[in-house]
Design an enzyme around this catalytic site. Structure first.
Site, PDB file in Angstrom:
ATOM      1  N   HIS A   1       0.834  -1.212   0.000  1.00 24.87           N
ATOM      2  CA  HIS A   1       0.000   0.000   0.000  1.00 24.87           C
ATOM      3  C   HIS A   1       0.869   1.262   0.000  1.00 24.87           C
ATOM      4  CE1 HIS A   1      -4.044  -1.648   0.478  1.00 24.87           C
ATOM      5  NE2 HIS A   1      -3.551  -2.510   1.338  1.00 24.87           N
TER       6      HIS A   1
ATOM      7  N   HIS B   1      -7.501  -8.057  -0.155  1.00 25.62           N
ATOM      8  CA  HIS B   1      -6.233  -7.412  -0.521  1.00 25.62           C
ATOM      9  C   HIS B   1      -5.638  -8.037  -1.789  1.00 25.62           C
ATOM     10  CE1 HIS B   1      -2.278  -5.459   0.297  1.00 25.62           C
ATOM     11  NE2 HIS B   1      -1.869  -6.498  -0.406  1.00 25.62           N
TER      12      HIS B   1
ATOM     13  N   GLU C   1      -5.965 -12.080   3.723  1.00 25.88           N
ATOM     14  CA  GLU C   1      -7.018 -11.073   3.558  1.00 25.88           C
ATOM     15  C   GLU C   1      -7.713 -11.252   2.208  1.00 25.88           C
ATOM     16  OE1 GLU C   1      -4.806  -7.425   3.873  1.00 25.88           O
ATOM     17  OE2 GLU C   1      -4.452  -7.686   6.010  1.00 25.88           O
TER      18      GLU C   1
ATOM     19  N   ASP D   1      -7.424  -2.686  -1.629  1.00 21.14           N
ATOM     20  CA  ASP D   1      -8.357  -3.470  -0.822  1.00 21.14           C
ATOM     21  C   ASP D   1      -9.738  -3.220  -1.387  1.00 21.14           C
ATOM     22  OD1 ASP D   1      -6.218  -4.181   0.797  1.00 21.14           O
ATOM     23  OD2 ASP D   1      -6.678  -2.712   2.339  1.00 21.14           O
TER      24      ASP D   1
END
Length: 183
Positions: A96, A163, A160, A103
């Site tokens: 990120h 993600h 995740e 996301d």
């Protein structure tokens, strides 16, 4: 030198933007970003455009929960949850903070967010992409998202479901931009 970051808007990219860190509705319970400004590295933006088209053909819309994250924001998340399964240590920098991660989830043609079994930023085993203890409709929804994102050139991470990042994410330098203002 010009910035490699591109602002992503609902109008220009055909997505829904619901940046969680521009609200208190995130795992910290605190506002992290001053404004809901969504930004990606230009290389990730190319893949996002492909993902948007793939989703659109399936009657779906991408909803973005986070994209480029300044180092100061990464530090705030780490201070709240220093667990490298879910938050990358600030000194290493995350995908990120390089602008090459996003996301996201999916919205159906009726405006409903597809059920992925957990909310965004649920830091439990249920959020793991390949969790086998989920009902078939959730597994199917995650598989649809996975297919869209892989086909567009992104790579998933196992902890995740929301993600995705460029496969060579850590080849990119850390970016420090004030396009996304931290509280």
């Amino acid at each position: 030198m010009s910035s490699p970051l591109v602002v992503i808007t609902e109008q220009t990219h055909g997505v829904k933007i619901e940046l969680a860190y521009a609200t208190e509705n995130n795992f910290t319970g605190k506002l992290i970003y001053k404004h809901a400004t969504c930004v990606l590295h230009q290389d990730a933006e190319v893949c996002l455009k492909k993902a948007v088209e793939h989703a659109k053909r399936a009657g779906l819309t991408i909803v973005i929960y986070d994209a480029y994250r300044p180092g100061k924001a990464q530090q705030k998340l780490w201070d709240f949850l220093p667990d490298d399964h879910y938050v990358t240590p600030p000194e290493k920098g995350s995908a990120h903070t390089r602008g090459v991660a996003i996301d996201l989830g999916l919205i159906d043609q009726h405006g409903n967010v597809l059920d992925m079994g957990t909310g965004f930023d649920d830091m439990t085993n249920l959020s793991h992409t390949d969790n086998a203890d989920l009902p078939p409709h959730i597994v199917q929804n995650r598989a649809i998202l996975l297919g869209i994102m892989l086909h567009a050139g992104f790579k998933e991470i196992k902890y995740e479901w929301w993600h995705y990042q460029l496969p060579n994410a850590f080849d990119y330098p850390l970016l420090d931009s004030d396009l996304v203002e931290v509280v």
